[in-house]
Write a protein that holds these residues in place. Structure first.
Motif, PDB file in Angstrom:
ATOM      1  N   PRO A   1      46.020  29.211  27.822  1.00  0.00           N
ATOM      2  CA  PRO A   1      46.801  28.728  28.956  1.00  0.00           C
ATOM      3  C   PRO A   1      46.814  29.681  30.148  1.00  0.00           C
ATOM      4  O   PRO A   1      47.121  29.274  31.242  1.00  0.00           O
ATOM      5  CB  PRO A   1      48.207  28.562  28.377  1.00  0.00           C
ATOM      6  CG  PRO A   1      48.243  29.423  27.178  1.00  0.00           C
ATOM      7  CD  PRO A   1      46.842  29.506  26.665  1.00  0.00           C
ATOM      8  N   PHE A   2      46.505  30.943  29.954  1.00  0.00           N
ATOM      9  CA  PHE A   2      46.385  31.878  31.069  1.00  0.00           C
ATOM     10  C   PHE A   2      45.560  33.067  30.630  1.00  0.00           C
ATOM     11  O   PHE A   2      45.269  33.239  29.462  1.00  0.00           O
ATOM     12  CB  PHE A   2      47.759  32.327  31.591  1.00  0.00           C
ATOM     13  CG  PHE A   2      48.497  33.269  30.681  1.00  0.00           C
ATOM     14  CD1 PHE A   2      48.360  34.639  30.829  1.00  0.00           C
ATOM     15  CD2 PHE A   2      49.317  32.785  29.695  1.00  0.00           C
ATOM     16  CE1 PHE A   2      49.044  35.503  29.996  1.00  0.00           C
ATOM     17  CE2 PHE A   2      50.011  33.645  28.861  1.00  0.00           C
ATOM     18  CZ  PHE A   2      49.865  35.012  29.017  1.00  0.00           C
ATOM     19  N   ARG A   3      45.175  33.882  31.584  1.00  0.00           N
ATOM     20  CA  ARG A   3      44.430  35.096  31.248  1.00  0.00           C
ATOM     21  C   ARG A   3      44.864  36.214  32.177  1.00  0.00           C
ATOM     22  O   ARG A   3      45.418  35.971  33.248  1.00  0.00           O
ATOM     23  CB  ARG A   3      42.939  34.870  31.348  1.00  0.00           C
ATOM     24  CG  ARG A   3      42.434  34.749  32.762  1.00  0.00           C
ATOM     25  CD  ARG A   3      40.906  34.653  32.768  1.00  0.00           C
ATOM     26  NE  ARG A   3      40.395  34.972  34.068  1.00  0.00           N
ATOM     27  CZ  ARG A   3      40.153  34.093  35.018  1.00  0.00           C
ATOM     28  NH1 ARG A   3      40.376  32.818  34.791  1.00  0.00           N
ATOM     29  NH2 ARG A   3      39.688  34.466  36.184  1.00  0.00           N
ATOM     30  N   ILE A   4      44.623  37.419  31.754  1.00  0.00           N
ATOM     31  CA  ILE A   4      44.882  38.594  32.574  1.00  0.00           C
ATOM     32  C   ILE A   4      43.531  39.205  32.893  1.00  0.00           C
ATOM     33  O   ILE A   4      42.725  39.426  31.997  1.00  0.00           O
ATOM     34  CB  ILE A   4      45.736  39.640  31.823  1.00  0.00           C
ATOM     35  CG1 ILE A   4      47.072  39.057  31.414  1.00  0.00           C
ATOM     36  CG2 ILE A   4      45.933  40.881  32.675  1.00  0.00           C
ATOM     37  CD1 ILE A   4      47.893  39.993  30.558  1.00  0.00           C
ATOM     38  N   SER A   5      43.280  39.451  34.151  1.00  0.00           N
ATOM     39  CA  SER A   5      42.045  40.145  34.511  1.00  0.00           C
ATOM     40  C   SER A   5      42.419  41.502  35.097  1.00  0.00           C
ATOM     41  O   SER A   5      43.491  41.667  35.672  1.00  0.00           O
ATOM     42  CB  SER A   5      41.226  39.330  35.518  1.00  0.00           C
ATOM     43  OG  SER A   5      41.935  39.198  36.730  1.00  0.00           O
ATOM     44  N   SER A   6      41.555  42.467  34.897  1.00  0.00           N
ATOM     45  CA  SER A   6      41.796  43.788  35.475  1.00  0.00           C
ATOM     46  C   SER A   6      40.469  44.346  35.953  1.00  0.00           C
ATOM     47  O   SER A   6      39.406  43.947  35.488  1.00  0.00           O
ATOM     48  CB  SER A   6      42.451  44.724  34.447  1.00  0.00           C
ATOM     49  OG  SER A   6      41.581  44.964  33.364  1.00  0.00           O
ATOM     50  N   ARG A   7      40.555  45.254  36.929  1.00  0.00           N
ATOM     51  CA  ARG A   7      39.339  45.894  37.418  1.00  0.00           C
ATOM     52  C   ARG A   7      39.663  47.321  37.807  1.00  0.00           C
ATOM     53  O   ARG A   7      40.799  47.664  38.107  1.00  0.00           O
ATOM     54  CB  ARG A   7      38.742  45.137  38.592  1.00  0.00           C
ATOM     55  CG  ARG A   7      39.592  45.172  39.844  1.00  0.00           C
ATOM     56  CD  ARG A   7      38.908  44.399  40.979  1.00  0.00           C
ATOM     57  NE  ARG A   7      39.741  44.350  42.146  1.00  0.00           N
ATOM     58  CZ  ARG A   7      39.796  45.287  43.082  1.00  0.00           C
ATOM     59  NH1 ARG A   7      39.055  46.352  42.982  1.00  0.00           N
ATOM     60  NH2 ARG A   7      40.586  45.160  44.126  1.00  0.00           N
ATOM     61  N   ILE A   8      38.644  48.155  37.807  1.00  0.00           N
ATOM     62  CA  ILE A   8      38.785  49.557  38.173  1.00  0.00           C
ATOM     63  C   ILE A   8      38.702  49.690  39.691  1.00  0.00           C
ATOM     64  O   ILE A   8      37.855  49.078  40.330  1.00  0.00           O
ATOM     65  CB  ILE A   8      37.662  50.394  37.527  1.00  0.00           C
ATOM     66  CG1 ILE A   8      37.749  50.319  36.013  1.00  0.00           C
ATOM     67  CG2 ILE A   8      37.690  51.835  38.022  1.00  0.00           C
ATOM     68  CD1 ILE A   8      38.973  50.943  35.425  1.00  0.00           C
ATOM     69  N   VAL A   9      39.586  50.507  40.257  1.00  0.00           N
ATOM     70  CA  VAL A   9      39.522  50.864  41.666  1.00  0.00           C
ATOM     71  C   VAL A   9      39.015  52.298  41.691  1.00  0.00           C
ATOM     72  O   VAL A   9      39.722  53.215  41.286  1.00  0.00           O
ATOM     73  CB  VAL A   9      40.912  50.750  42.336  1.00  0.00           C
ATOM     74  CG1 VAL A   9      40.823  51.134  43.797  1.00  0.00           C
ATOM     75  CG2 VAL A   9      41.477  49.355  42.156  1.00  0.00           C
ATOM     76  N   PRO A  10      37.748  52.521  42.107  1.00  0.00           N
ATOM     77  CA  PRO A  10      37.127  53.842  41.991  1.00  0.00           C
ATOM     78  C   PRO A  10      37.900  54.936  42.724  1.00  0.00           C
ATOM     79  O   PRO A  10      38.451  54.731  43.788  1.00  0.00           O
ATOM     80  CB  PRO A  10      35.746  53.661  42.629  1.00  0.00           C
ATOM     81  CG  PRO A  10      35.501  52.196  42.614  1.00  0.00           C
ATOM     82  CD  PRO A  10      36.840  51.544  42.716  1.00  0.00           C
ATOM     83  N   ALA A  11      37.909  56.105  42.114  1.00  0.00           N
ATOM     84  CA  ALA A  11      38.505  57.289  42.728  1.00  0.00           C
ATOM     85  C   ALA A  11      37.429  58.009  43.529  1.00  0.00           C
ATOM     86  O   ALA A  11      36.240  57.728  43.382  1.00  0.00           O
ATOM     87  CB  ALA A  11      39.047  58.214  41.645  1.00  0.00           C
ATOM     88  N   GLY A  12      37.851  58.965  44.344  1.00  0.00           N
ATOM     89  CA  GLY A  12      36.886  59.755  45.121  1.00  0.00           C
ATOM     90  C   GLY A  12      35.952  60.526  44.219  1.00  0.00           C
ATOM     91  O   GLY A  12      34.755  60.574  44.438  1.00  0.00           O
ATOM     92  N   THR A  13      36.485  61.147  43.198  1.00  0.00           N
ATOM     93  CA  THR A  13      35.677  61.910  42.249  1.00  0.00           C
ATOM     94  C   THR A  13      36.079  61.512  40.842  1.00  0.00           C
ATOM     95  O   THR A  13      37.253  61.357  40.554  1.00  0.00           O
ATOM     96  CB  THR A  13      35.950  63.415  42.374  1.00  0.00           C
ATOM     97  OG1 THR A  13      36.356  63.731  43.678  1.00  0.00           O
ATOM     98  CG2 THR A  13      34.740  64.204  42.023  1.00  0.00           C
ATOM     99  N   ILE A  14      35.098  61.382  39.989  1.00  0.00           N
ATOM    100  CA  ILE A  14      35.384  61.033  38.605  1.00  0.00           C
ATOM    101  C   ILE A  14      35.133  62.255  37.737  1.00  0.00           C
ATOM    102  O   ILE A  14      34.044  62.821  37.741  1.00  0.00           O
ATOM    103  CB  ILE A  14      34.508  59.858  38.135  1.00  0.00           C
ATOM    104  CG1 ILE A  14      34.867  58.614  38.941  1.00  0.00           C
ATOM    105  CG2 ILE A  14      34.674  59.606  36.658  1.00  0.00           C
ATOM    106  CD1 ILE A  14      34.057  57.403  38.608  1.00  0.00           C
ATOM    107  N   ALA A  15      36.160  62.671  37.009  1.00  0.00           N
ATOM    108  CA  ALA A  15      36.028  63.820  36.108  1.00  0.00           C
ATOM    109  C   ALA A  15      35.226  63.405  34.882  1.00  0.00           C
ATOM    110  O   ALA A  15      35.248  62.260  34.467  1.00  0.00           O
ATOM    111  CB  ALA A  15      37.399  64.313  35.699  1.00  0.00           C
TER     112      ALA A  15
END
Length: 122
Positions: A3-17
């Motif tokens: 009946p529903f879904r949750i979507s998510s996405r990454i919002v990139p950071a300036g630097t990735i450790a």
């Protein structure tokens, strides 16, 4: 049909450790600070959290429970400084998200493998 879904996405950071510190057994016996901060929330079901730990967090996922429904986002790795945006969508999302028993839970694994949960008020 779900009946529903949750979507998510990454919002990139300036630097990735990269890399994770070695496991610390002492951490299992002491309280752990929540490595997340809600940075955006909207009336139409968008919640965005920022990862503020020193290392990547694995198998990060959202779960929404409410009004007898359960929705899960796909798990992902989130690096320090990245944001994850959860959006509630679908025919029953409004009903589940505004139900008196509604709860959005963020779940993740610490670098040492410890699973943690953090409820987020809607």
């Amino acid at each position: 049909m779900n009946p529903f879904r949750i979507s998510s996405r990454i919002v990139p950071a300036g630097t990735i450790a990269s890399g994770a510190p070695p496991p610390d057994p002492a951490r299992l016996r002491v309280p752990v600070a929540v490595p997340w901060c809600v940075v955006h929330r909207s009336e139409d079901g968008v919640v965005e959290v920022e990862q503020r730990a020193d290392a990547p967090l694995r198998a990060v996922r959202f779960a929404l429970a409410g009004s007898g429904l359960l929705g899960l986002s796909l798990p992902r790795t989130v690096y320090p400084g990245e944001r994850v945006r959860a959006v509630l969508r679908g025919g029953s999302a409004d009903r589940a998200g505004t139900a008196p028993d509604a709860m959005l839970v963020l779940r993740w694994f610490q670098p040492d493998g410890t699973e943690l949960l953090w409820p987020i008020a809607l």
